[in-house]
Design an enzyme around this catalytic site. Structure first.
Site, PDB file in Angstrom:
ATOM      1  N   LYS A 186      -8.330   0.982   6.125  1.00  0.00           N
ATOM      2  CA  LYS A 186      -7.761  -0.318   6.182  1.00  0.00           C
ATOM      3  C   LYS A 186      -6.490  -0.392   6.921  1.00  0.00           C
ATOM      4  O   LYS A 186      -5.852   0.941   6.811  1.00  0.00           O
ATOM      5  CB  LYS A 186      -7.930  -0.938   4.948  1.00  0.00           C
ATOM      6  CG  LYS A 186      -7.132  -0.191   3.864  1.00  0.00           C
ATOM      7  CD  LYS A 186      -7.440  -1.181   2.526  1.00  0.00           C
ATOM      8  CE  LYS A 186      -6.755  -0.067   1.321  1.00  0.00           C
ATOM      9  NZ  LYS A 186      -7.194  -0.666  -0.093  1.00  0.00           N
ATOM     10  N   ARG A 214     -15.434  -5.716  -0.438  1.00  0.00           N
ATOM     11  CA  ARG A 214     -14.402  -6.124  -0.572  1.00  0.00           C
ATOM     12  C   ARG A 214     -14.317  -7.279  -1.601  1.00  0.00           C
ATOM     13  O   ARG A 214     -15.429  -7.995  -1.630  1.00  0.00           O
ATOM     14  CB  ARG A 214     -13.821  -6.871   0.827  1.00  0.00           C
ATOM     15  CG  ARG A 214     -13.535  -5.889   1.685  1.00  0.00           C
ATOM     16  CD  ARG A 214     -13.197  -6.653   2.854  1.00  0.00           C
ATOM     17  NE  ARG A 214     -14.324  -7.324   3.704  1.00  0.00           N
ATOM     18  CZ  ARG A 214     -14.226  -8.414   4.563  1.00  0.00           C
ATOM     19  NH1 ARG A 214     -13.383  -8.417   5.346  1.00  0.00           N
ATOM     20  NH2 ARG A 214     -15.316  -9.255   4.924  1.00  0.00           N
ATOM     21  N   LYS A 240       0.851  -1.354  -0.050  1.00  0.00           N
ATOM     22  CA  LYS A 240       0.041   0.150  -0.052  1.00  0.00           C
ATOM     23  C   LYS A 240       0.783   1.196  -0.102  1.00  0.00           C
ATOM     24  O   LYS A 240       0.344   2.454  -0.076  1.00  0.00           O
ATOM     25  CB  LYS A 240      -0.971   0.043   1.199  1.00  0.00           C
ATOM     26  CG  LYS A 240      -1.912  -1.308   1.319  1.00  0.00           C
ATOM     27  CD  LYS A 240      -2.826  -1.130   2.463  1.00  0.00           C
ATOM     28  CE  LYS A 240      -3.776  -2.463   2.458  1.00  0.00           C
ATOM     29  NZ  LYS A 240      -2.956  -3.612   2.423  1.00  0.00           N
ATOM     30  N   ARG A 252     -11.776  -9.561  -9.960  1.00  0.00           N
ATOM     31  CA  ARG A 252     -12.540 -10.087  -8.594  1.00  0.00           C
ATOM     32  C   ARG A 252     -13.809  -9.611  -8.433  1.00  0.00           C
ATOM     33  O   ARG A 252     -13.529  -8.204  -7.815  1.00  0.00           O
ATOM     34  CB  ARG A 252     -11.440 -10.346  -7.649  1.00  0.00           C
ATOM     35  CG  ARG A 252     -10.216 -10.967  -7.878  1.00  0.00           C
ATOM     36  CD  ARG A 252      -8.985 -10.786  -7.195  1.00  0.00           C
ATOM     37  NE  ARG A 252      -8.722  -9.330  -6.940  1.00  0.00           N
ATOM     38  CZ  ARG A 252      -7.686  -8.668  -6.122  1.00  0.00           C
ATOM     39  NH1 ARG A 252      -7.112  -9.606  -5.339  1.00  0.00           N
ATOM     40  NH2 ARG A 252      -7.299  -7.473  -6.105  1.00  0.00           N
ATOM     41  N   ASN A 284       1.288  -5.600  -5.184  1.00  0.00           N
ATOM     42  CA  ASN A 284       1.589  -6.735  -4.360  1.00  0.00           C
ATOM     43  C   ASN A 284       2.819  -7.292  -4.736  1.00  0.00           C
ATOM     44  O   ASN A 284       3.046  -7.897  -5.880  1.00  0.00           O
ATOM     45  CB  ASN A 284       0.286  -7.577  -4.617  1.00  0.00           C
ATOM     46  CG  ASN A 284      -0.915  -7.227  -4.008  1.00  0.00           C
ATOM     47  OD1 ASN A 284      -1.105  -7.141  -2.841  1.00  0.00           O
ATOM     48  ND2 ASN A 284      -1.821  -6.809  -4.966  1.00  0.00           N
ATOM     49  N   ARG A 292      -7.003  -7.856 -10.949  1.00  0.00           N
ATOM     50  CA  ARG A 292      -5.715  -7.938 -10.483  1.00  0.00           C
ATOM     51  C   ARG A 292      -5.048  -8.444 -11.891  1.00  0.00           C
ATOM     52  O   ARG A 292      -5.099  -9.152 -12.660  1.00  0.00           O
ATOM     53  CB  ARG A 292      -5.750  -9.418  -9.871  1.00  0.00           C
ATOM     54  CG  ARG A 292      -4.303 -10.271  -9.628  1.00  0.00           C
ATOM     55  CD  ARG A 292      -3.115  -9.650  -8.987  1.00  0.00           C
ATOM     56  NE  ARG A 292      -3.533  -8.692  -7.558  1.00  0.00           N
ATOM     57  CZ  ARG A 292      -3.280  -9.586  -6.773  1.00  0.00           C
ATOM     58  NH1 ARG A 292      -2.826 -10.708  -6.475  1.00  0.00           N
ATOM     59  NH2 ARG A 292      -3.424  -8.849  -5.379  1.00  0.00           N
ATOM     60  N   GLU A 310      -3.109  -1.152  -5.021  1.00  0.00           N
ATOM     61  CA  GLU A 310      -2.117  -1.707  -4.326  1.00  0.00           C
ATOM     62  C   GLU A 310      -1.315  -2.153  -5.586  1.00  0.00           C
ATOM     63  O   GLU A 310      -1.638  -2.651  -6.595  1.00  0.00           O
ATOM     64  CB  GLU A 310      -2.955  -2.938  -3.696  1.00  0.00           C
ATOM     65  CG  GLU A 310      -3.703  -2.318  -2.458  1.00  0.00           C
ATOM     66  CD  GLU A 310      -3.755  -3.667  -1.409  1.00  0.00           C
ATOM     67  OE1 GLU A 310      -3.112  -4.631  -1.386  1.00  0.00           O
ATOM     68  OE2 GLU A 310      -4.629  -3.205  -0.456  1.00  0.00           O
ATOM     69  N   ASP A 362      -3.051  -4.310  -8.104  1.00  0.00           N
ATOM     70  CA  ASP A 362      -5.060  -4.088  -8.057  1.00  0.00           C
ATOM     71  C   ASP A 362      -5.451  -2.925  -8.731  1.00  0.00           C
ATOM     72  O   ASP A 362      -4.671  -1.701  -8.199  1.00  0.00           O
ATOM     73  CB  ASP A 362      -5.448  -4.203  -6.640  1.00  0.00           C
ATOM     74  CG  ASP A 362      -5.001  -5.530  -6.001  1.00  0.00           C
ATOM     75  OD1 ASP A 362      -4.786  -6.637  -6.650  1.00  0.00           O
ATOM     76  OD2 ASP A 362      -4.745  -5.904  -4.769  1.00  0.00           O
TER      77      ASP A 362
END
Length: 316
Positions: free
Chosen positions: A161, A233, A126, A225, A283, A211, A281, A273
């Site tokens: 978050k 979420r 993040k 997703r 990852n 993603r 994000e 993301d």
């Protein structure tokens, strides 16, 4: 080229053979004739100038209750006995995770560690996007209550978050009239000294959270997703559903913007993301999604990854 590969991962018993990305990476490596060992982060040590791991040789198999056949434990010198270390354990990104990064960083110049642990620890999921403010949602990172209140007042509908969480845990949508806001702030601020992250809510999340998989800084493919009805979420850990999706021109522009920085930092296997036209994000710890990508599109991100790794080792 036959490589000796050590995978630092969560317990083998937790692997879902139909969804786990680490399993898919290992399966392709094994099919290419590479030798594999597995160990958990707790088995990693620095001992008087040596980086070691108590590891077990493994043969992966698509058997739900027994995804791998393991041999007798051995002590590996990760500089001498191994060509590639994959750092694939899931967050939380806590001090244990950071310590593992520091230890594996000592292998630089001797053993290829992916993703490069120096930049894994300095560019968490993040925080890395903050380098690109023009392509992320309006974002606040703070534990100053007045700043958080002001951010909420400006945006009215926000997502809050944990800064170092994962899998959708602890993610809350807070609308302007939500009476739970004060209690939630108390909970966050009392449980940890860390800042939290707040972002303007993106209505496009109702269409899914994309993603995108990148290998060596280049987009390979994407899955969508979609969150369950009534859920904000979209993480598959909390019931999100994977579905096919095409890479858009906006997705590719985001990848072109961040790709060179990822490549320069040795972040070879990455999952970003994207919601609507915004990057949320990056990852770099243990990105997922390649089994779904292959099922939907036929794109084998694991094969692309190992092509890249083999080229890197050959050049080193």
């Amino acid at each position: 080229m036959s490589l000796r590969i050590a995978i630092q991962m969560d317990p083998l018993s937790t692997v879902n053979i139909d969804a786990d990305t680490t399993f898919a990476l290992a399966e392709v490596a094994q099919a290419r004739g590479h030798k594999l060992w597995i160990y958990e982060p707790r088995h990693l040590s620095f001992d008087t100038g040596r980086v070691t791991a108590r590891a077990k040789p493994v043969t992966f198999q698509r058997v739900a209750d027994e995804p791998g056949l393991v041999g007798e434990e051995t002590l590996l010198d990760l500089a001498d006995d191994i060509d590639v270390v994959l750092m694939r354990q899931d967050p939380p990104f806590d001090m244990a995770y950071i310590t593992a990064c520091h230890i594996l960083e000592l292998l630089k110049g001797e053993t290829l560690v992916l993703n490069d642990p120096e930049f894994v620890r300095s560019g968490p999921e993040k925080l890395f996007p903050l380098l690109f403010p023009e392509i992320i949602p309006d974002t606040l990172i703070s534990r100053d209550l007045k700043s958080i209140l002001d951010f909420r007042k400006r945006h009215k509908d926000i997502i809050i978050k944990p800064l170092y969480g994962n899998g959708g845990a602890g993610v809350f949508r807070m609308k302007e009239d939500d009476s739970n806001f004060s209690s939630l702030m108390e909970m966050f601020l009392e449980r940890t000294r860390e800042p939290m992250i707040a972002q303007a809510f993106l209505p496009a999340v109702s269409n899914g959270d994309k993603r995108v998989i990148l290998v060596d800084g280049k987009a390979v493919g994407a899955i969508n997703r979609r969150p369950q009805k009534g859920e904000t979420r979209s993480n598959m850990h909390v019931g999100g559903t994977a579905e096919p999706v095409e890479l858009t021109e906006t997705d590719l522009k985001i990848c072109e913007a961040i790709g060179p920085e990822l490549k320069s930092r040795g972040q070879i296997f990455v999952g970003i993301d994207v919601i609507g036209d915004k990057l949320t994000e990056v990852n770099v710890t243990s990105p997922t999604g390649i089994q779904e990508l292959k099922r939907f599109t036929g794109i084998d991100a694991a094969a692309i990854f190992w092509d890249c790794v083999q080229e890197m080792v050959a050049k080193s």
